[in-house]
Enzyme design. Structure first.
Site, PDB file in Angstrom:
ATOM      1  N   LYS A 204       1.706 -35.245 -32.315  1.00  0.00           N
ATOM      2  CA  LYS A 204       3.144 -35.175 -32.003  1.00  0.00           C
ATOM      3  C   LYS A 204       3.484 -36.036 -30.783  1.00  0.00           C
ATOM      4  O   LYS A 204       2.600 -36.385 -30.006  1.00  0.00           O
ATOM      5  CB  LYS A 204       3.574 -33.713 -31.775  1.00  0.00           C
TER       6      LYS A 204
HETATM    7  C1  LIG Z   1       3.179 -30.090 -36.827  1.00  0.00           C
HETATM    8  C2  LIG Z   1       4.262 -29.307 -37.448  1.00  0.00           C
HETATM    9  C3  LIG Z   1       4.268 -27.905 -37.444  1.00  0.00           C
HETATM   10  C4  LIG Z   1       3.099 -27.083 -37.011  1.00  0.00           C
HETATM   11  O1  LIG Z   1       2.705 -27.244 -35.729  1.00  0.00           O
HETATM   12  P1  LIG Z   1       1.192 -26.896 -35.292  1.00  0.00           P
HETATM   13  O2  LIG Z   1       1.219 -27.064 -33.830  1.00  0.00           O
HETATM   14  O3  LIG Z   1       0.298 -27.850 -35.989  1.00  0.00           O
HETATM   15  O4  LIG Z   1       0.937 -25.475 -35.692  1.00  0.00           O
HETATM   16  C5  LIG Z   1       5.368 -27.265 -37.966  1.00  0.00           C
HETATM   17  N1  LIG Z   1       6.399 -27.937 -38.472  1.00  0.00           N
HETATM   18  C6  LIG Z   1       6.424 -29.277 -38.517  1.00  0.00           C
HETATM   19  C7  LIG Z   1       7.614 -29.964 -39.095  1.00  0.00           C
HETATM   20  C8  LIG Z   1       5.357 -30.011 -38.021  1.00  0.00           C
HETATM   21  O5  LIG Z   1       5.391 -31.341 -38.089  1.00  0.00           O
END
Ligand SMILES: *Cc1c(COP(=O)(O)O)cnc(C)c1O
Length: 428
Positions: A204
């Site tokens: 992210k």
């Molecule tokens: C990455 C992501 C998540 C989950 O996050 P994690 O930290 O991996 O649990 C949820 N929603 C979206 C749209 C994502 O891209």
């Protein structure tokens, strides 16, 4: 026969010797902060107090300020941010939760995990985010929440979605796991519904390896989330002495352990200081790429009209030339990856037929024939989701952190694959 594409033995557009910008990128001060946690005697908020504010408090305060949110509760990951937000909104057994048909699997698995039922709803073909008209049509008396996802670089139509949510009295949760720093009508996303959730996972644009955040302006909701992420404990408000526990057993709501460690909080706080600068760089490079790819007749993902500042988790573009569609996006992605020495992907497989969505593999979801029927996705097919899956390609945001030469390489690779599409393998 003379082959040109790298997949058929030709020279690639970009040699493997040229590296793409790295991701993640260590922020100034992050290394020292991690070392500080190591020697501090406190590695978690559930450890005893050591005469100073926890890194978690510091990160939460900084993120709340960045977001202009009243409350910010860090969590273990974006998944637990979604679970605690949904439950704090009162969603539970048998309730329906509206989610987009194309998104990461967590949007369905989190709904399932609280014994609720995901309702897959179609997307806008240009922004790839929830289509408000489809949301309106999907609302039933059992709908207890709408989870909107700002996908890749598109912001959803928040004007329409907040109006629908308010008119029906349904809580709107904004999943901003792919939109840290984006703004809509001059305000940061995450603040338009009752709660906003974020992921700080490795890929992210704001990351501490793993991690998550819930923001809200609602004091009651914040307190519920606080309980749920720390086994029913909340921060002690009174003066603290060294060695005392800062988390106390208030136990208004039963919880789970979804706490962010002090190491991760320390990293996240430092990475946050880089976010705006990196978002700006990605935005500028994406604008150059938009221009080059549009000139080739490709259609970059759009964002909704109210968008002030777009952010790029992935760069998405519809490659809907007939010749490319015939080969299929998987083959086109493979050809581009070979030209660029960087992995190009399609979009997520629509969730209702995504191989990661498999509730039948877990005994916990056997809650009776009625529930199993309600969570079964057999027969679902959403036209805009299917269209997006057949036409869009995505590139991770790291490629947007470089310079003009990087952008030229990407555009040159698209141009080359278009020119030599006859070398693409046929659709199986
Ligand atoms: C990455 C992501 C998540 C989950 O996050 P994690 O930290 O991996 O649990 C949820 N929603 C979206 C749209 C994502 O891209």
């Amino acid at each position: 026969m003379n082959h040109s594409l790298a997949i058929s033995g030709g020279a690639p557009v970009r040699s493997a010797a040229r590296h793409w910008p790295a991701w993640p990128q260590q922020a100034p001060g992050a290394r020292e902060a991690v070392a500080d946690v190591l020697s501090s005697g406190r590695w978690a908020i559930s450890g005893p107090y050591v005469d100073r504010s926890s890194w978690e408090h510091r990160f939460a305060d900084a993120f709340a300020e960045y977001q202009d949110a009243r409350f910010c509760i860090p969590t273990a990951n974006g998944t637990s941010a979604l679970i605690t937000s949904l439950e704090a909104c009162g969603v539970g057994a048998g309730d329906e939760v509206i989610i987009p048909g194309i998104t990461w699997v967590a949007n369905a698995s989190t709904v399932l995990s609280i014994n609720a039922v995901p309702v897959f709803v179609d997307i806008d073909p240009y922004t790839l985010c929830l289509d408000p008209a489809a949301v309106e049509a999907a609302v039933t008396p059992a709908t207890r929440a709408i989870v909107v996802v700002h996908l890749y670089s598109g912001l959803a139509d928040l004007d329409a979605l907040t109006e629908i949510a308010q008119r029906h009295g349904i809580p709107l949760i904004e999943d901003c796991a792919q939109a840290h720093g984006a703004r809509y009508h001059d305000r940061r996303v995450g603040g338009f519904g009752v709660a906003g959730t974020f992921s700080l996972q490795h890929s992210k644009v704001l990351t501490s390896g793993e991690g998550g955040v819930v923001i809200t302006d609602d004091a009651g909701l914040a307190r519920q989330v606080e309980h749920m992420r720390a086994d029913g404990r909340t921060y002690r408000r009174a003066e603290l002495r060294r060695g005392q526990m800062e988390l106390v057993e208030t136990a208004d709501v039963m919880g789970s352990n979804f706490c962010l460690s002090e190491f991760q909080s320390a990293i996240a706080l430092h990475q946050l200081a880089q976010l705006d600068m990196q978002n700006k760089r990605r935005r500028e490079n994406a604008a150059m790429l938009d221009e080059r790819l549009s000139a080739l007749g490709l259609r970059p993902q759009r964002t909704s009209e109210g968008t002030t500042d777009r952010t790029y988790y992935c760069y998405a573009v519809a490659a809907d030339h007939d010749q490319l569609r015939r080969a299929g996006m998987a083959a086109v992605a493979e050809a581009l990856s070979a030209e660029l020495n960087f992995s190009v992907y399609g979009v997520y497989t629509p969730l209702y037929r995504n191989r990661l969505y498999r509730p039948a593999t877990r005994r916990r979801f056997r809650l009776g024939a009625d529930h199993e029927r309600r969570i079964d996705t057999g027969g679902i097919s959403l036209p805009a989701c299917e269209q997006a899956a057949a036409t869009y390609l995505t590139l991770h945001h790291a490629v947007l952190l470089g310079d003009q030469r990087d952008i030229d390489d990407i555009a040159d690779a698209f141009e080359k694959v278009l020119l030599h599409h006859d070398e693409l393998p046929g659709r199986p």
